[in-house]
Design an enzyme around this catalytic site. Sequence first.
Site, short mmCIF file in Angstrom:
data_model
loop_
_atom_site.label_atom_id
_atom_site.label_comp_id
_atom_site.label_asym_id
_atom_site.label_seq_id
_atom_site.Cartn_x
_atom_site.Cartn_y
_atom_site.Cartn_z
N HIS A 1 0.79 -1.24 0.00
CA HIS A 1 0.00 0.00 0.00
C HIS A 1 0.82 1.29 0.00
O HIS A 1 0.66 2.11 -0.90
CB HIS A 1 -0.99 -0.01 1.17
CG HIS A 1 -2.11 -0.98 1.00
ND1 HIS A 1 -2.93 -1.38 2.04
CD2 HIS A 1 -2.55 -1.67 -0.09
CE1 HIS A 1 -3.83 -2.25 1.60
NE2 HIS A 1 -3.60 -2.44 0.31
N ASP B 1 -1.40 2.26 6.91
CA ASP B 1 -0.33 1.31 6.60
C ASP B 1 1.07 1.85 6.83
O ASP B 1 2.03 1.07 6.92
CB ASP B 1 -0.49 0.81 5.17
CG ASP B 1 -1.78 0.01 5.00
OD1 ASP B 1 -2.03 -0.87 5.83
OD2 ASP B 1 -2.56 0.29 4.06
#
Length: 359
Positions: free
Chosen positions: A202, A297
Site C-alpha cells: 500500500h 499502513d
Amino acid sequence: MIESKTYAVLGLGNGGHAFAAYLALKGQSVLAWDIDAQRIKEIQDRGAIIAEGPGLAGTAHPDLLTSDIGLAVKDADVILIVVPAIHHASIAANIASYISEGQLIILNPGATGGALEFRKILRENGAPEVTIGETSSMLFTCRSERPGQVTVNAIKGAMDFACLPAAKAGWALEQIGSVLPQYVAVENVLHTSLTNVNAVMHPLPTLLNAARCESGTPFQYYLEGITPSVGSLAEKVDAERIAIAKAFDLNVPSVCEWYKESYGQSPATIYEAVQGNPAYRGIAGPINLNTRYFFEDVSTGLVPLSELGRAVNVPTPLIDAVLDLISSLIDTDFRKEGRTLEKLGLSGLTAAGIRSAVE
C-alpha cells in the site's frame, strides 16, 4: 457441525459488512456495532446486509445493529475488531470496561503490533485478562459502496492467526474453527505482525502514484497502479521485512508466497501476482492522499517495521525512505504518531526480550 456462538462485529466498513454477512449466513448470532449512528440507521432501514459477488452472496440479518459499543460487546463470545488499525487503540480503551474473562478478541487484521498494543491499553484501563488474537490480513477482498450492501470478490483460502498468550491459539481455533476454518495458527503474534503485506503493497505504490491520486482520474489500484517497476521496488521493500523476521528466527512468507497461500496463485513477481488476481479487478485507487494506504499502513506497518529492524540491527533503508518521504509529502510525523515499540510495550527490549513478550 457448525457450533453457534455470539459474535460482536465492531466496525461496519468494508470488512465489517463482509464479516457480519458471512457469520449471519453461517447461522451465528451477530451483534454489529459502528460509531456512525447514521450508518447503523441506514442498515436498519434497509432491513438486512446484502452480500453480492463471487465470494459470498445472500441476505443476512444481524441480531443487533447498534452504535452503543457496550451492547455489542458485553454478551459476545467472540469480539471481532474490524476497523482500520489506527483505531485499535481507541477501541481497546472503549471496550475495556465491558469485556469479561473467557471472551476472545480478534483483530482483523492486526497490522504490525496490533495485539500487543491492544493488550497494553486493556491493561492500562483495568480490563480483565482475555485472549487477544490477530490475523495477518483481511479475510475478505470486498467493498461496501453503501450501508447494508457489500460486494465480496473473494474469501482467502488461508489466514495466519496467532494469540496473546501464544499458547491460547489452539483454544481460540476451537472456538471459531467451525465457521472460520481459514484461520491457521502460527508461532506467535510477532509472526502475524511481520506477515503484514499491506505495509509492502500500500504505502510505496500509493507514493509512486501520488500525482495520479491527486489528479482525480479514476484508476485501478492494483492492475494499473502496480507496474513492473513499482512491483520490483516493492519486492525490495519486502526483502527488508523478511530480513527483520529472520532476525527473530521467524520464517514468514514473501509477498509472492503469500499470494499462493491466500489466493492459490503461483506468481514469480508481485506484478504477476496482482495482474493474475481476478479479485483485484475493479478495485479503485485513492482519489486523494488522505488515504488509509498512508495513514493506516504507514502508522501501523512501516513505523513498527522500522523500529523492529532497528531493535535487531537489521538495516531498513527502503522502508525508512518510503516512511520519511510520505511523512514529508503529507506533513505528518508518522514516527511520532505511529506504532512505536513504546506503544507496543516493547521499548528497550532485545530480540530475545521481544520474543519473550509475545509468548
